[in-house]
Every structure is written in structure tokens, then in C-alpha cells.
Design a protein around this motif. Structure first.
Motif, PDB file in Angstrom:
ATOM      1  N   SER A  77       0.848  -1.177   0.000  1.00 34.93           N
ATOM      2  CA  SER A  77       0.000   0.000   0.000  1.00 34.93           C
ATOM      3  C   SER A  77       0.890   1.236   0.000  1.00 34.93           C
ATOM      4  CB  SER A  77      -0.885  -0.016   1.252  1.00 34.93           C
ATOM      5  OG  SER A  77      -1.682   1.137   1.315  1.00 34.93           O
ATOM      6  N   GLY A  78       0.388   2.311  -0.574  1.00 30.38           N
ATOM      7  CA  GLY A  78       1.134   3.565  -0.569  1.00 30.38           C
ATOM      8  C   GLY A  78       2.154   3.695  -1.687  1.00 30.38           C
ATOM      9  N   PHE A  79       2.125   2.794  -2.661  1.00 33.47           N
ATOM     10  CA  PHE A  79       3.044   2.837  -3.792  1.00 33.47           C
ATOM     11  C   PHE A  79       2.363   3.362  -5.061  1.00 33.47           C
ATOM     12  CE2 PHE A  79       5.155  -0.127  -0.965  1.00 33.47           C
ATOM     13  CZ  PHE A  79       6.503   0.112  -1.167  1.00 33.47           C
ATOM     14  N   GLY A  80       1.171   3.920  -4.935  1.00 36.08           N
ATOM     15  CA  GLY A  80       0.444   4.386  -6.114  1.00 36.08           C
ATOM     16  C   GLY A  80       0.109   3.215  -7.003  1.00 36.08           C
ATOM     17  N   ASP A  81       0.305   3.374  -8.290  1.00 29.30           N
ATOM     18  CA  ASP A  81       0.000   2.320  -9.269  1.00 29.30           C
ATOM     19  C   ASP A  81       1.180   1.393  -9.539  1.00 29.30           C
ATOM     20  OD1 ASP A  81      -2.621   3.180  -9.637  1.00 29.30           O
ATOM     21  OD2 ASP A  81      -2.050   4.594 -11.205  1.00 29.30           O
ATOM     22  N   LEU A  82       2.248   1.564  -8.801  1.00 30.48           N
ATOM     23  CA  LEU A  82       3.435   0.726  -8.991  1.00 30.48           C
ATOM     24  C   LEU A  82       3.133  -0.709  -8.581  1.00 30.48           C
ATOM     25  CD1 LEU A  82       6.473   0.462  -9.642  1.00 30.48           C
ATOM     26  CD2 LEU A  82       6.911   1.025  -7.242  1.00 30.48           C
ATOM     27  N   ILE A 128      12.620  -2.635  -2.775  1.00 29.98           N
ATOM     28  CA  ILE A 128      11.324  -2.095  -2.339  1.00 29.98           C
ATOM     29  C   ILE A 128      11.547  -0.900  -1.417  1.00 29.98           C
ATOM     30  CG2 ILE A 128       9.261  -2.573  -0.970  1.00 29.98           C
ATOM     31  CD1 ILE A 128       9.473  -5.502  -1.982  1.00 29.98           C
ATOM     32  N   HIS A 129      12.483  -1.045  -0.503  1.00 25.71           N
ATOM     33  CA  HIS A 129      12.813   0.031   0.432  1.00 25.71           C
ATOM     34  C   HIS A 129      13.253   1.286  -0.335  1.00 25.71           C
ATOM     35  CE1 HIS A 129      14.702   2.160   3.757  1.00 25.71           C
ATOM     36  NE2 HIS A 129      15.825   2.204   3.051  1.00 25.71           N
ATOM     37  N   ASN A 130      14.122   1.126  -1.327  1.00 29.27           N
ATOM     38  CA  ASN A 130      14.610   2.261  -2.103  1.00 29.27           C
ATOM     39  C   ASN A 130      13.468   2.950  -2.853  1.00 29.27           C
ATOM     40  OD1 ASN A 130      17.238   1.841  -1.243  1.00 29.27           O
ATOM     41  ND2 ASN A 130      17.781   0.622  -3.031  1.00 29.27           N
ATOM     42  N   LYS A 131      12.562   2.173  -3.401  1.00 36.85           N
ATOM     43  CA  LYS A 131      11.413   2.756  -4.102  1.00 36.85           C
ATOM     44  C   LYS A 131      10.495   3.482  -3.120  1.00 36.85           C
ATOM     45  CE  LYS A 131      11.544  -0.647  -7.789  1.00 36.85           C
ATOM     46  NZ  LYS A 131      10.908  -1.824  -8.388  1.00 36.85           N
ATOM     47  N   ALA A 132      10.285   2.898  -1.962  1.00 35.28           N
ATOM     48  CA  ALA A 132       9.440   3.531  -0.943  1.00 35.28           C
ATOM     49  C   ALA A 132      10.038   4.869  -0.490  1.00 35.28           C
ATOM     50  CB  ALA A 132       9.267   2.594   0.254  1.00 35.28           C
ATOM     51  N   ARG A 133      11.330   4.904  -0.260  1.00 36.21           N
ATOM     52  CA  ARG A 133      12.003   6.146   0.153  1.00 36.21           C
ATOM     53  C   ARG A 133      11.903   7.195  -0.956  1.00 36.21           C
ATOM     54  NH1 ARG A 133      13.936   6.454   5.497  1.00 36.21           N
ATOM     55  NH2 ARG A 133      15.245   8.081   4.654  1.00 36.21           N
ATOM     56  N   ALA A 144       5.645   3.910 -11.618  1.00 34.37           N
ATOM     57  CA  ALA A 144       4.651   3.019 -12.230  1.00 34.37           C
ATOM     58  C   ALA A 144       4.764   3.071 -13.751  1.00 34.37           C
ATOM     59  CB  ALA A 144       3.244   3.406 -11.776  1.00 34.37           C
ATOM     60  N   TYR A 145       4.923   4.253 -14.306  1.00 35.73           N
ATOM     61  CA  TYR A 145       5.007   4.413 -15.759  1.00 35.73           C
ATOM     62  C   TYR A 145       6.208   3.665 -16.329  1.00 35.73           C
ATOM     63  CZ  TYR A 145       5.037   6.562 -20.366  1.00 35.73           C
ATOM     64  OH  TYR A 145       5.026   6.756 -21.723  1.00 35.73           O
ATOM     65  N   TYR A 146       7.339   3.743 -15.632  1.00 34.73           N
ATOM     66  CA  TYR A 146       8.570   3.103 -16.114  1.00 34.73           C
ATOM     67  C   TYR A 146       8.806   1.717 -15.499  1.00 34.73           C
ATOM     68  CZ  TYR A 146       9.928   7.311 -18.622  1.00 34.73           C
ATOM     69  OH  TYR A 146       9.969   8.362 -19.505  1.00 34.73           O
ATOM     70  N   GLY A 147       7.754   1.082 -15.035  1.00 32.01           N
ATOM     71  CA  GLY A 147       7.839  -0.299 -14.578  1.00 32.01           C
ATOM     72  C   GLY A 147       8.745  -0.514 -13.373  1.00 32.01           C
ATOM     73  N   GLY A 148       8.889   0.505 -12.535  1.00 37.59           N
ATOM     74  CA  GLY A 148       9.678   0.351 -11.311  1.00 37.59           C
ATOM     75  C   GLY A 148      11.169   0.544 -11.482  1.00 37.59           C
ATOM     76  N   ASP A 149      11.614   0.989 -12.651  1.00 32.98           N
ATOM     77  CA  ASP A 149      13.046   1.184 -12.902  1.00 32.98           C
ATOM     78  C   ASP A 149      13.508   2.475 -12.228  1.00 32.98           C
ATOM     79  OD1 ASP A 149      15.614   1.681 -13.916  1.00 32.98           O
ATOM     80  OD2 ASP A 149      15.133   0.832 -15.868  1.00 32.98           O
ATOM     81  N   VAL A 187      14.062   6.355 -13.624  1.00 28.15           N
ATOM     82  CA  VAL A 187      13.165   7.407 -13.138  1.00 28.15           C
ATOM     83  C   VAL A 187      13.960   8.568 -12.555  1.00 28.15           C
ATOM     84  CG1 VAL A 187      11.426   7.948 -11.384  1.00 28.15           C
ATOM     85  CG2 VAL A 187      11.166   5.918 -12.802  1.00 28.15           C
ATOM     86  N   LYS A 188      14.995   8.268 -11.790  1.00 21.99           N
ATOM     87  CA  LYS A 188      15.831   9.339 -11.229  1.00 21.99           C
ATOM     88  C   LYS A 188      16.498  10.144 -12.340  1.00 21.99           C
ATOM     89  CE  LYS A 188      16.889   7.398  -6.694  1.00 21.99           C
ATOM     90  NZ  LYS A 188      17.953   6.872  -5.816  1.00 21.99           N
ATOM     91  N   GLU A 189      16.996   9.453 -13.351  1.00 20.33           N
ATOM     92  CA  GLU A 189      17.611  10.137 -14.497  1.00 20.33           C
ATOM     93  C   GLU A 189      16.575  11.014 -15.209  1.00 20.33           C
ATOM     94  OE1 GLU A 189      19.611   9.144 -18.843  1.00 20.33           O
ATOM     95  OE2 GLU A 189      19.325   7.516 -17.418  1.00 20.33           O
ATOM     96  N   THR A 190      15.382  10.499 -15.374  1.00 17.44           N
ATOM     97  CA  THR A 190      14.318  11.247 -16.036  1.00 17.44           C
ATOM     98  C   THR A 190      13.998  12.529 -15.270  1.00 17.44           C
ATOM     99  OG1 THR A 190      13.368   9.238 -16.983  1.00 17.44           O
ATOM    100  CG2 THR A 190      11.904  11.136 -16.796  1.00 17.44           C
ATOM    101  N   LEU A 191      13.890  12.437 -13.959  1.00 18.49           N
ATOM    102  CA  LEU A 191      13.605  13.614 -13.142  1.00 18.49           C
ATOM    103  C   LEU A 191      14.735  14.635 -13.205  1.00 18.49           C
ATOM    104  CD1 LEU A 191      11.894  12.372  -9.872  1.00 18.49           C
ATOM    105  CD2 LEU A 191      11.071  14.155 -11.397  1.00 18.49           C
ATOM    106  N   GLU A 192      15.956  14.170 -13.155  1.00 17.83           N
ATOM    107  CA  GLU A 192      17.107  15.073 -13.115  1.00 17.83           C
ATOM    108  C   GLU A 192      17.420  15.699 -14.464  1.00 17.83           C
ATOM    109  OE1 GLU A 192      20.379  12.881 -11.424  1.00 17.83           O
ATOM    110  OE2 GLU A 192      19.253  12.463  -9.591  1.00 17.83           O
ATOM    111  N   GLU A 193      17.289  14.936 -15.536  1.00 16.55           N
ATOM    112  CA  GLU A 193      17.760  15.393 -16.842  1.00 16.55           C
ATOM    113  C   GLU A 193      16.671  15.822 -17.820  1.00 16.55           C
ATOM    114  OE1 GLU A 193      21.018  15.670 -17.512  1.00 16.55           O
ATOM    115  OE2 GLU A 193      21.531  14.910 -15.523  1.00 16.55           O
ATOM    116  N   TYR A 194      15.451  15.338 -17.657  1.00 15.75           N
ATOM    117  CA  TYR A 194      14.452  15.514 -18.704  1.00 15.75           C
ATOM    118  C   TYR A 194      13.173  16.219 -18.258  1.00 15.75           C
ATOM    119  CZ  TYR A 194      17.610  12.352 -21.014  1.00 15.75           C
ATOM    120  OH  TYR A 194      18.737  11.787 -21.551  1.00 15.75           O
ATOM    121  N   TYR A 195      13.163  16.722 -17.055  1.00 14.43           N
ATOM    122  CA  TYR A 195      11.967  17.399 -16.539  1.00 14.43           C
ATOM    123  C   TYR A 195      11.858  18.793 -17.144  1.00 14.43           C
ATOM    124  CZ  TYR A 195       8.485  19.068 -13.164  1.00 14.43           C
ATOM    125  OH  TYR A 195       7.351  19.568 -12.572  1.00 14.43           O
TER     126      TYR A 195
END
Length: 184
Positions: free
Chosen positions: A72-77, A88-93, A107-112, A116-124
Motif C-alpha cells: 500500500s502507498g506505492f500508487g500504481d506501482l 522495495i525500500h529504495n522505491k518507498a524512500r 509506475a510508468y517506467y515499470g519500477g526502474d 526514473v531518477k535520471e528522467t527527473l534530473e535530466e528531462y523534466y
């Protein structure tokens, strides 16, 4: 299995904070439901300690294995029952740090998480009211100065928006806003 996981999620203590339901597999194989909801964001050492305590209290002797049978609390992931506790811990944090946007991207990137971190940092590209709002902004910055003023009323921003979001851009909707990312 999906219906079962959904039923377990309803028994969670919190819908906001990422939690996992850990079940002793030895007990489960013998028809005994022995498990507990654990806060997936707590320090990793504490999470491992709680899992060891769960196994030590198992009604089955020498219980050694667990599985994630709810979350619970992971959205649609989607969390696989055999996914590693550290992952799981790293994703939760990450979800706690980034909120709903982080959960939706995961969820969109299948838990990768790395992707996701690269996307947020470089492509936002930012937060906008809508995809069309972003397309208007992008078109006006790049193309509008080149178009004669008498032709500007004929610009179809909606078609431009559809075209750029087919391959070049992605939007994640969170609380009524669109968060725009360049695809990579």
C-alpha cells in the motif's frame, strides 16, 4: 493473485506511507497465515530486523523465507512478491521524497528507479496546467518568432500538442497539473 493483493491492501494501516505485507512462506505453505504490515520507508536495518523477528515468531520451525503478499502507498506501482526488500525500500524512500509524481513515474517506467531518477534530473520540463499549455509555450518559444504575424492566427496548437506527445514528450498528471518530461 491480483484480487488477493487488492484485498490485502485494504487491511493496511496507511494509504499514504508505503507499506508491505510480509508473509512467512513456510507458514503459508502449511495453510497458516503468519505475516505483518511493515513500514517500507524505515531504515533498511530495522526492516530486516522486523522480518527476522517475524520469522522467529513463525509457528513453523526453521522458517527462513518470506514474500511480499500485499502493499500500500506505492500508487500504481506493481510490487512483485519476490522483489528484493532493499529494492522495495529504495522505491518507498523515493516515493516519500518525490511524492505522487515519483510514484506515478515509477509506475510508468515499470519500477526502474535508476531510469526514473535520471528522467527527473535530466528531462523534466516543468509543471503546466495541461499538455496544450506546454505545447503553446514550446511553440511560441521556438517557432512563433519565425512566423509572420498575419499567419499566426492559423496556428493549430492542439495538433502541435498531439504531435509532440506522440514520441517526444511525456506528461504525468498529478493533482490537476501536468508534469512534462522529454523522452529519452
Amino acid at each position: 493473485m491480483t484480487n488477493y493483493l487488492n484485498n490485502i491492501a485494504l487491511l493496511s494501516n496507511s494509504e499514504d506511507r508505503p507499506e508491505i505485507y510480509i508473509r512467512c512462506l513456510s507458514s503459508y505453505a502449511n495453510g497458516i497465515y503468519h505475516g505483518a504490515w511493515l513500514d517500507a520507508t524505515q531504515p533498511l536495518e530495522a526492516l530486516h530486523r522486523q522480518i527476522k523477528q517475524l520469522l522467529a515468531k513463525s509457528p513453523m520451525k526453521n522458517a527462513e523465507e518470506v514474500a511480499v503478499h500485499g502493499y500500500s502507498g506505492f500508487g500504481d506501482l506493481f510490487i512483485d512478491e519476490n522483489e528484493g526488500i532493499e529494492e522495495i525500500h529504495n522505491k518507498a524512500r523515493f516515493i516519500i521524497e518525490q511524492g505522487e509524481l515519483g510514484a506515478e513515474l515509477l509506475a510508468y517506467y515499470g519500477g526502474d528507479l535508476k531510469y526514473v531518477k535520471e528522467t527527473l534530473e535530466e528531462y523534466y520540463e516543468g509543471e503546466y496546467e495541461s499538455e496544450t499549455d506546454y505545447a503553446d509555450h514550446l511553440f511560441d518559444d521556438i517557432h512563433l518568432p519565425e512566423i509572420p504575424q498575419h499567419l499566426q492566427p492559423y496556428i493549430d496548437y492542439e495538433k502541435f500538442q498531439r504531435d509532440i506527445f506522440i514520441n517526444d514528450y511525456l506528461s504525468i498528471k498529478v493533482e490537476g497539473s501536468c508534469h512534462i518530461f522529454r523522452r529519452h
